[in-house]
Design a protein around this motif. Sequence first.
Motif, PDB file in Angstrom:
ATOM      1  N   LYS A 158       0.041  -2.525   9.053  1.00 20.88           N
ATOM      2  CA  LYS A 158       0.218  -1.073   8.550  1.00 20.88           C
ATOM      3  C   LYS A 158       0.654  -0.940   7.150  1.00 20.88           C
ATOM      4  CE  LYS A 158       2.466  -0.483  12.482  1.00 20.88           C
ATOM      5  NZ  LYS A 158       3.528   0.352  13.255  1.00 20.88           N
ATOM      6  N   ALA A 159       1.641  -1.830   6.677  1.00 24.13           N
ATOM      7  CA  ALA A 159       2.315  -1.604   5.277  1.00 24.13           C
ATOM      8  C   ALA A 159       1.152  -1.808   4.248  1.00 24.13           C
ATOM      9  CB  ALA A 159       3.534  -2.697   5.341  1.00 24.13           C
ATOM     10  N   ILE A 160       0.121  -2.748   4.376  1.00 20.18           N
ATOM     11  CA  ILE A 160      -0.870  -2.791   3.336  1.00 20.18           C
ATOM     12  C   ILE A 160      -1.577  -1.835   3.241  1.00 20.18           C
ATOM     13  CG2 ILE A 160      -2.997  -4.274   2.803  1.00 20.18           C
ATOM     14  CD1 ILE A 160      -1.212  -6.831   3.831  1.00 20.18           C
ATOM     15  N   VAL A 161      -2.072  -1.153   4.568  1.00 16.78           N
ATOM     16  CA  VAL A 161      -2.892   0.074   4.761  1.00 16.78           C
ATOM     17  C   VAL A 161      -2.325   1.128   4.152  1.00 16.78           C
ATOM     18  CG1 VAL A 161      -3.969   1.601   6.468  1.00 16.78           C
ATOM     19  CG2 VAL A 161      -4.174  -0.897   6.768  1.00 16.78           C
ATOM     20  N   ALA A 162      -1.081   1.410   4.542  1.00 20.03           N
ATOM     21  CA  ALA A 162      -0.257   2.511   4.169  1.00 20.03           C
ATOM     22  C   ALA A 162       0.093   2.615   2.699  1.00 20.03           C
ATOM     23  CB  ALA A 162       1.098   2.618   4.677  1.00 20.03           C
ATOM     24  N   ALA A 163       0.246   1.255   2.106  1.00 21.02           N
ATOM     25  CA  ALA A 163       0.599   1.234   0.523  1.00 21.02           C
ATOM     26  C   ALA A 163      -0.989   1.626  -0.225  1.00 21.02           C
ATOM     27  CB  ALA A 163       0.708  -0.183   0.194  1.00 21.02           C
ATOM     28  N   LEU A 164      -2.079   1.115   0.361  1.00 19.47           N
ATOM     29  CA  LEU A 164      -3.330   1.260  -0.504  1.00 19.47           C
ATOM     30  C   LEU A 164      -3.603   2.941  -0.297  1.00 19.47           C
ATOM     31  CD1 LEU A 164      -5.060  -1.980   0.676  1.00 19.47           C
ATOM     32  CD2 LEU A 164      -4.151  -1.523  -1.616  1.00 19.47           C
ATOM     33  N   LEU A 165      -3.842   3.203   0.945  1.00 19.29           N
ATOM     34  CA  LEU A 165      -3.978   4.841   1.088  1.00 19.29           C
ATOM     35  C   LEU A 165      -3.099   5.625   0.329  1.00 19.29           C
ATOM     36  CD1 LEU A 165      -4.798   5.028   4.955  1.00 19.29           C
ATOM     37  CD2 LEU A 165      -6.333   5.158   3.067  1.00 19.29           C
ATOM     38  N   ALA A 166      -1.691   5.326   0.220  1.00 13.77           N
ATOM     39  CA  ALA A 166      -0.694   6.199  -0.465  1.00 13.77           C
ATOM     40  C   ALA A 166      -0.634   6.161  -1.573  1.00 13.77           C
ATOM     41  CB  ALA A 166       0.627   5.896  -0.061  1.00 13.77           C
ATOM     42  N   VAL A 167      -1.089   5.183  -2.386  1.00 17.06           N
ATOM     43  CA  VAL A 167      -1.369   5.196  -3.807  1.00 17.06           C
ATOM     44  C   VAL A 167      -2.525   5.972  -4.235  1.00 17.06           C
ATOM     45  CG1 VAL A 167      -2.029   3.748  -5.776  1.00 17.06           C
ATOM     46  CG2 VAL A 167      -0.187   3.215  -4.243  1.00 17.06           C
ATOM     47  N   ILE A 168      -3.627   5.917  -3.351  1.00 13.19           N
ATOM     48  CA  ILE A 168      -4.769   6.771  -3.784  1.00 13.19           C
ATOM     49  C   ILE A 168      -4.482   8.164  -3.583  1.00 13.19           C
ATOM     50  CG2 ILE A 168      -7.180   7.416  -2.915  1.00 13.19           C
ATOM     51  CD1 ILE A 168      -7.416   4.349  -2.215  1.00 13.19           C
ATOM     52  N   ILE A 169      -3.875   8.592  -2.354  1.00  7.96           N
ATOM     53  CA  ILE A 169      -3.320   9.878  -1.986  1.00  7.96           C
ATOM     54  C   ILE A 169      -2.415  10.709  -3.094  1.00  7.96           C
ATOM     55  CG2 ILE A 169      -2.258  11.646  -0.367  1.00  7.96           C
ATOM     56  CD1 ILE A 169      -3.285   9.572   1.748  1.00  7.96           C
ATOM     57  N   ARG A 170      -1.291   9.566  -3.514  1.00 12.99           N
ATOM     58  CA  ARG A 170      -0.577  10.201  -4.528  1.00 12.99           C
ATOM     59  C   ARG A 170      -1.120  10.379  -5.821  1.00 12.99           C
ATOM     60  NH1 ARG A 170       4.793  10.302  -5.913  1.00 12.99           N
ATOM     61  NH2 ARG A 170       5.157  10.067  -8.000  1.00 12.99           N
ATOM     62  N   THR A 171      -2.045   9.519  -6.238  1.00 11.92           N
ATOM     63  CA  THR A 171      -2.669   9.707  -7.463  1.00 11.92           C
ATOM     64  C   THR A 171      -3.499  11.046  -7.550  1.00 11.92           C
ATOM     65  OG1 THR A 171      -2.823   7.209  -7.832  1.00 11.92           O
ATOM     66  CG2 THR A 171      -4.194   8.778  -9.272  1.00 11.92           C
ATOM     67  N   ARG A 172      -4.264  11.221  -6.524  1.00 11.15           N
ATOM     68  CA  ARG A 172      -4.956  12.577  -6.367  1.00 11.15           C
ATOM     69  C   ARG A 172      -4.179  13.738  -6.378  1.00 11.15           C
ATOM     70  NH1 ARG A 172     -10.064  10.345  -2.687  1.00 11.15           N
ATOM     71  NH2 ARG A 172     -10.849   9.150  -4.063  1.00 11.15           N
ATOM     72  N   LEU A 173      -2.771  14.006  -5.602  1.00 18.03           N
ATOM     73  CA  LEU A 173      -2.097  14.880  -5.643  1.00 18.03           C
ATOM     74  C   LEU A 173      -1.292  14.994  -6.956  1.00 18.03           C
ATOM     75  CD1 LEU A 173      -0.349  14.384  -1.997  1.00 18.03           C
ATOM     76  CD2 LEU A 173      -2.105  16.152  -2.843  1.00 18.03           C
ATOM     77  N   VAL A 174      -1.008  13.916  -7.452  1.00 16.07           N
ATOM     78  CA  VAL A 174      -0.541  14.142  -8.895  1.00 16.07           C
ATOM     79  C   VAL A 174      -1.367  14.645  -9.863  1.00 16.07           C
ATOM     80  CG1 VAL A 174       0.699  12.904 -10.920  1.00 16.07           C
ATOM     81  CG2 VAL A 174       1.355  12.264  -8.752  1.00 16.07           C
ATOM     82  N   THR A 175      -2.600  14.134  -9.885  1.00 20.15           N
ATOM     83  CA  THR A 175      -3.726  14.845 -10.608  1.00 20.15           C
ATOM     84  C   THR A 175      -3.978  16.242 -10.486  1.00 20.15           C
ATOM     85  OG1 THR A 175      -4.577  12.267 -10.731  1.00 20.15           O
ATOM     86  CG2 THR A 175      -5.989  14.331 -11.287  1.00 20.15           C
ATOM     87  N   ALA A 176      -3.989  16.766  -9.263  1.00 23.03           N
ATOM     88  CA  ALA A 176      -4.085  18.034  -8.930  1.00 23.03           C
ATOM     89  C   ALA A 176      -3.109  18.883  -9.035  1.00 23.03           C
ATOM     90  CB  ALA A 176      -4.604  18.103  -7.371  1.00 23.03           C
ATOM     91  N   LYS A 177      -1.834  18.121  -9.672  1.00 19.54           N
ATOM     92  CA  LYS A 177      -0.446  18.764  -9.867  1.00 19.54           C
ATOM     93  C   LYS A 177       0.004  19.681  -8.633  1.00 19.54           C
ATOM     94  CE  LYS A 177      -1.740  19.514 -14.666  1.00 19.54           C
ATOM     95  NZ  LYS A 177      -1.923  19.719 -15.579  1.00 19.54           N
ATOM     96  N   LEU A 178      -0.356  18.637  -7.516  1.00 17.38           N
ATOM     97  CA  LEU A 178       0.303  19.304  -6.180  1.00 17.38           C
ATOM     98  C   LEU A 178       1.847  18.432  -5.783  1.00 17.38           C
ATOM     99  CD1 LEU A 178      -2.926  19.611  -4.122  1.00 17.38           C
ATOM    100  CD2 LEU A 178      -1.786  21.494  -5.036  1.00 17.38           C
TER     101      LEU A 178
END
Length: 179
Positions: A158-178
């Motif tokens: 779960k830690a590995i899956v969460a880390a990989l997904l969260a970095v992608i989601i965070r990057t997209r949210l930051v790029t979208a200025k959310l």
Amino acid sequence: MRNERLKMMIVAALFAAIIAVAAQIMINIPPVPFTLMTIAVMLTATILGKKFGTIAVTIYVLMGVVGIPVFAGMTSGLGIIIGPTGGYLIAIIPAALFIGWYLEKLGYTKVQAIIANIIAVFIILIIGTIWLKFVAALPWDGAFKGGMLPFILPDLAKAIVAALLAVIIRTRLVTAKLL
């Protein structure tokens, strides 16, 4: 500035709700149920960072303490927190704080997120197992076999899956200025 803080508090509340839903996806293995709460906590902390990730996780725990049925199996109340599995619930707060702190110091990369989330798994399991040992009056080997051993491999996954997904989601949210 004020609108930004309000937006992040709303996002933290949303993530607290996501953790509450994930906690209901469970396999009841006494004495500690196997839930998706931990993956939701790790996603939350990795995406939101130290301050708002910790706020979101704290909101989740407080919702359960005041009687909103957000803990595993739609349970709630102070009795759950002071009971045998309460240590795991208390431990998610410092685990979220650690993930956010670590990533803010070393960067939101996939490798750093994996490291932070793996360490957080052990924070949760160690605190929870120690709590379980004393509250349930179990011997150390019983607490380890019931409260840690069955969870190590699934929680690491779960830690590995969460880390990989969260970095992608965070990057997209930051790029979208959310974020």
